[in-house]
Structures are given as C-alpha cells and as structure tokens.
Design an enzyme around this catalytic site. Structure first.
Site, PDB file in Angstrom:
ATOM      1  N   LYS A 115       0.817  -1.217   0.000  1.00  0.00           N
ATOM      2  CA  LYS A 115       0.000   0.000   0.000  1.00  0.00           C
ATOM      3  C   LYS A 115       0.852   1.269   0.000  1.00  0.00           C
ATOM      4  O   LYS A 115       0.443   2.294  -0.564  1.00  0.00           O
ATOM      5  CB  LYS A 115      -0.957  -0.017   1.182  1.00  0.00           C
ATOM      6  CG  LYS A 115      -2.098  -1.024   1.028  1.00  0.00           C
ATOM      7  CD  LYS A 115      -3.044  -0.966   2.216  1.00  0.00           C
ATOM      8  CE  LYS A 115      -4.300  -1.796   1.952  1.00  0.00           C
ATOM      9  NZ  LYS A 115      -4.046  -3.199   1.684  1.00  0.00           N
ATOM     10  N   GLU A 199      -3.617   6.650   8.447  1.00  0.00           N
ATOM     11  CA  GLU A 199      -4.501   7.466   7.628  1.00  0.00           C
ATOM     12  C   GLU A 199      -5.614   8.038   8.492  1.00  0.00           C
ATOM     13  O   GLU A 199      -6.017   7.402   9.482  1.00  0.00           O
ATOM     14  CB  GLU A 199      -5.154   6.637   6.514  1.00  0.00           C
ATOM     15  CG  GLU A 199      -4.268   6.296   5.362  1.00  0.00           C
ATOM     16  CD  GLU A 199      -5.022   5.533   4.280  1.00  0.00           C
ATOM     17  OE1 GLU A 199      -4.439   5.368   3.197  1.00  0.00           O
ATOM     18  OE2 GLU A 199      -6.168   5.097   4.517  1.00  0.00           O
ATOM     19  N   HIS A 234     -15.054  -6.174   6.504  1.00  0.00           N
ATOM     20  CA  HIS A 234     -14.250  -5.483   5.495  1.00  0.00           C
ATOM     21  C   HIS A 234     -14.154  -6.269   4.190  1.00  0.00           C
ATOM     22  O   HIS A 234     -13.277  -5.994   3.373  1.00  0.00           O
ATOM     23  CB  HIS A 234     -12.845  -5.173   6.026  1.00  0.00           C
ATOM     24  CG  HIS A 234     -12.834  -4.331   7.254  1.00  0.00           C
ATOM     25  ND1 HIS A 234     -13.131  -2.987   7.247  1.00  0.00           N
ATOM     26  CD2 HIS A 234     -12.581  -4.648   8.549  1.00  0.00           C
ATOM     27  CE1 HIS A 234     -13.045  -2.507   8.479  1.00  0.00           C
ATOM     28  NE2 HIS A 234     -12.713  -3.488   9.288  1.00  0.00           N
ATOM     29  N   ARG A 291      -5.261  -7.946 -10.593  1.00  0.00           N
ATOM     30  CA  ARG A 291      -5.854  -9.207 -11.045  1.00  0.00           C
ATOM     31  C   ARG A 291      -7.294  -8.947 -11.474  1.00  0.00           C
ATOM     32  O   ARG A 291      -7.802  -7.829 -11.347  1.00  0.00           O
ATOM     33  CB  ARG A 291      -5.860 -10.229  -9.903  1.00  0.00           C
ATOM     34  CG  ARG A 291      -6.539  -9.686  -8.642  1.00  0.00           C
ATOM     35  CD  ARG A 291      -6.693 -10.724  -7.564  1.00  0.00           C
ATOM     36  NE  ARG A 291      -7.052 -10.151  -6.284  1.00  0.00           N
ATOM     37  CZ  ARG A 291      -8.257  -9.753  -5.923  1.00  0.00           C
ATOM     38  NH1 ARG A 291      -9.260  -9.828  -6.783  1.00  0.00           N
ATOM     39  NH2 ARG A 291      -8.491  -9.272  -4.726  1.00  0.00           N
TER      40      ARG A 291
END
Length: 493
Positions: A115, A199, A234, A291
C-alpha cells in the site's frame, strides 16, 4: 497461444475456461485431493493433480503449477483471483520458465502489492489521497505524534494488508499504543510484514472501484465503476455497477485517476483501482488489485465486454479491442456473493452437503458457480458457493430480478447468504442508495432472518424426507455458538 492452464478452482476456473473455449483455446485444470470430482476438472480438456487438499500443498505451490504446464504443453497460465494471482514471486517463476502469465508484470505486482509503494506511485499523478503518513511507521512515540498531526479518529493499516487484517481504528491518543501493537502483530502474522502506516479515518465511506485494462501497446482504458459498499468484516458481499451516487463528472474524474494509477506502473492486463468516498463525494485512492476481481461480471454486463477474453488477447500481445470513447454504460447490474455462511451467527462459515441445489434462471439472471447438487463444500477454501448476478434496464429492474432470483435459488444442507441478500435488496437504505460500508452494522438484525428461514428449512426438510424416503429426517437448527462447524473441522487439519 493454443493451450492455457488455469491455476485456480471453482467458479472462476470454469468462467475462464468457458471464454477460452469460445476462443478455440484448450484448457488445463489443476486440482487437489478435495477437488477430484469438481466441475472445473471435468470441464477442462486436461487435468493434473497437484497435491493434498490444503492450499499450501496444492494451489499455492508455484513449482507444481509450472510443472503441470510443462507436462501438458500449456503456454500460458491464468491465475484467476486469490491463490497466486497477485504473487510477484510466482510471476517471476513463470517468466523464468519461458511461460506467459495472463496478468501484469511482476514489477507492477510488487509496487501495487504494498500500500505504501502504491501510494507513492499514485502520487506521481496527483491522485487524491487520504491525509496520513507516506511511509511505514515503526516507532510508537513518533507514530503517536504523527497521528495527532493527522487528526483523530485515525486508521492504523498494514502496508502489505488486505481484507481488514492488520487494521485498527483509533478514536484518541489514549488507545493508540495498544492498537498499534495489535496492528503490527496481526500484520506480521498474516503477511510476514509488520509495516504499518496511518490514515485519517473516513467515518462513513463508500467503497468505489474502477475497472481498468492495459495492453503492451501503451493503451489503458477504464470500464467505469463498481460500488462495493455492502460488506461484512471489510469483505464485499454485494456489488453493483454503476454506482447510484456518482455524477458523470465524478465518474470521469475517477476514471482518469484510475487510468493514471495504472499508467504509473506500466500496467498490462485487467486490474482494479479502489477508492473510498466520503459523504461529500470526495474520493481518495485506496489501493490497486493487480488481477481480475470477483465482481467483474457486473462490469461485463453494463459494458458488453468479456474481460477474460481481453486478458487473454492482451497476453497474446494484441491491443485492447476498443477505445475509451467506444464505451458507454448500458443498464444496471448487481452481484450477490452466495457464501456458505450463517448471517444470523455473525456470518460464520458453514459446511455440509448441497442436498438441494437448484439455480435460478430467466431474463437478466447469471449464475457463476462451481458446484452441483450432492457436492460437499470443502473446509479448505473460501466458502463462496456462487455469484448470483442480475441485469436490468435500470437499477430498479436489476433489484427486482435479484429478489426474484434469490427466491428461485434453492439450497438446502447448508446455511447461505441468500436471505441476507434479499434483506439488503428490500431495505430502504439500499433502495435509495443512501448507504455506506457500515450497512451491516447499522441495519442488519439477524432476527429478521430467523422466522422466515425456520419455516423454509422445515418445508425443505419435509420435501427432502419425501424425496429420499428417509422418514427419520428432522429439522435441526444450525450451530449458534461462537464457533461454526466449518471452523471446528478446519481446526482439526
């Protein structure tokens, strides 16, 4: 390219094989002990056994996949999704073996698989980011200081993470140290990498993603968005295309950002750029999945593009078969992931035999699955049974068809998410489009499924008793303890 090995199982293996067959390409299946009689094994032109049931002894062993290619003369490998589909080390092995991976380069996988490096690549094109740190944080004191600067509530996220693992919401400074230690520990356990970053927490986000395609001729296009905001733990359960809330202007902006993100790593093949969006419709880059996505059928239905065929042709060295201006959104599509899970028991996985398995049919209904009546749901893999997809001229018709299809879908022997899907389709928040990733927490009450499900289960059991001539059949409730049968059996492996 005359023969492709599909390094996957279940519905995605079948889905790839069907497109390959239409293109005149032969296919090779691989299978574990648990999948000897699986539909994808029977459908393929050839099949190779690659090991015991656990995936780390079969589907995750890259050397066995490559050996199966060499044995059968397959020139290329389609990895599907999951397993080795985003494994850069495997992609390098494929390249070194002189084979073709139907997917992006190992270098693109490496950058977008982390990330932090993905954010760094996207920043080159000024793609909007959630305020936070741009590098891994290891020192707790320094991390806490940065968190205060970003502003609480914040998210601590694993750099190599996904699926909610290594992620912690922190509401204030008092909880920060404990939550960071937990995030690092979980990230290390799940990914072998304890790197985390910070974040600002977007409290009511929508999860919007953009499908992209890139070829070896420098062409990159986007195929509009999917809204994947209905999630549990999630992880997505319901997806739709297009999104109810995007304006044409925002759609164009997000599409450009997605194309730029792909261009930042010279992306080839099919990929998805994911964003979160706040209640003011501000969007921020989240990550890129290198993908084919589980939810790709909804994009295929609104664009008329077969994404697998495009993947294969791109791997052959051909340009994308259309231009950006050729695309337009036609109609609306919805997808429900039909899991062997008990929504009334915190979506815990279930196991058992598909005593009854009858899929819905009719206009605007597509079922991508890998099972048939009488088959067992393996405890070794993801508990998804099928993807139920509906299409309509507009969102209302797609929802109506989804409700009808759910009612027609007959599954007994295990508990599924079909009832949950119907609950969502009929809920005012979903119908109005006024929902976010907290839909389950805000609106889902397991009690609403109980009465209807118990009546349906009783009727189904009586019918099954008559069909099988088993007068001793009884209706038994599913486990409501904290641990499901699936988890209990899996723990014995």
């Amino acid at each position: 390219m005359q023969k492709i090995l599909v390094a996957n199982r279940g519905e995605i293996a079948l889905r790839v094989m069907r497109s390959a067959r239409e293109m005149g390409i032969k296919t090779v299946a691989v299978y574990s002990d648990a999948d000897r009689d699986a539909l994808h094994v029977r459908y393929a032109d050839e099949a190779v056994h690659i090991g015991a049931a656990p995936s780390n002894q079969s589907y995750l062993v890259g050397e066995k996949i490559i050996a199966a290619c060499i044995k059968t003369g397959a020139e290329a490998i389609h990895p599907g999704y999951g397993f080795l589909s985003e494994n850069a080390a495997f992609a390098k092995l494929v390249r070194e073996a002189g084979l073709i991976l139907i997917g992006p380069s190992p270098e693109a996988m490496e950058i977008m698989g982390n990330k932090l490096s993905a954010k760094a690549a996207a920043l080159k094109y000024n793609i909007p980011m959630v305020p936070g740190t741009e590098e891994a944080i290891t020192d707790v004191v320094e991390a806490k200081k940065r968190a205060v600067e970003v502003g609480f509530p914040i998210l601590i996220k694993a750099a190599a993470g996904g699926g909610g693992k290594g992620m912690r919401i922190v509401d204030g400074p008092g909880d920060f140290e404990e939550q960071m230690q937990l995030a690092v520990s979980e990230a290390t356990s799940a990914f072998g990498d304890g790197s985390v970053f910070i974040e600002r927490y977007v409290s009511s986000p929508r999860h919007i993603e953009i499908q992209v395609l890139g070829d070896t001729h420098g062409n990159i296009v986007h195929l509009f968005e999917r809204d994947c905001s209905v999630q549990r733990r999630h992880q997505k359960v319901i997806e739709e295309a297009p999104s109810k809330v995007l304006t044409p202007a925002i759609r164009a902006q997000m599409g450009k950002c997605a194309v730029d993100a792909a261009r930042s790593v010279n992306y080839t093949g099919a990929g998805t750029v994911e964003f979160i969006m706040d209640d003011a419709l501000n969007f921020y880059f989240l990550e890129m999945n290198t993908r084919l996505q589980v939810e790709h059928p909804v994009t295929e239905l609104i664009t008329g593009i077969d994404l697998v065929k495009e993947q294969i042709n791109i791997a052959r060295g051909l340009p994308i078969s259309f231009k950006q201006d050729d695309l337009q959104i036609r109609g609306h599509a919805l997808e429900l992931r039909v899991y062997a899970e008990d929504p009334a028991n915190n979506f815990l996985p279930d196991i058992g035999t598909l005593q009854t398995y009858i899929t819905p049919k009719g206009a605007g209904v597509r079922v991508d699955d890998g099972f048939e009546q009488g088959m067992e749901i393996p405890i070794y893999y993801d508990p998804m049974i099928a993807k139920l997809i509906t299409y309509g001229k507009d969102r209302t018709e797609a929802i109506e068809r989804m409700i009808r299809a759910i009612d027609e879908y007959q599954i007994t022997g295990i508990t599924t998410t079909l009832g949950f899907g119907k609950f969502v389709m009929q809920h005012e928040a979903f119908i109005s489009g006024n929902f976010d990733t907290h839909f389950v927490k805000k609106y889902f009450n397991a009690d609403v499924l109980q009465t209807g499900n118990e009546d349906e289960a009783r009727i189904a059991a009586i019918l099954m008793e008559q069909l099988l001539g088993n007068r001793k059949a009884t209706v038994t409730a599913h486990v409501t303890a904290e641990t499901s049968n699936w988890v209990k059996n899996r723990s014995r492996l």
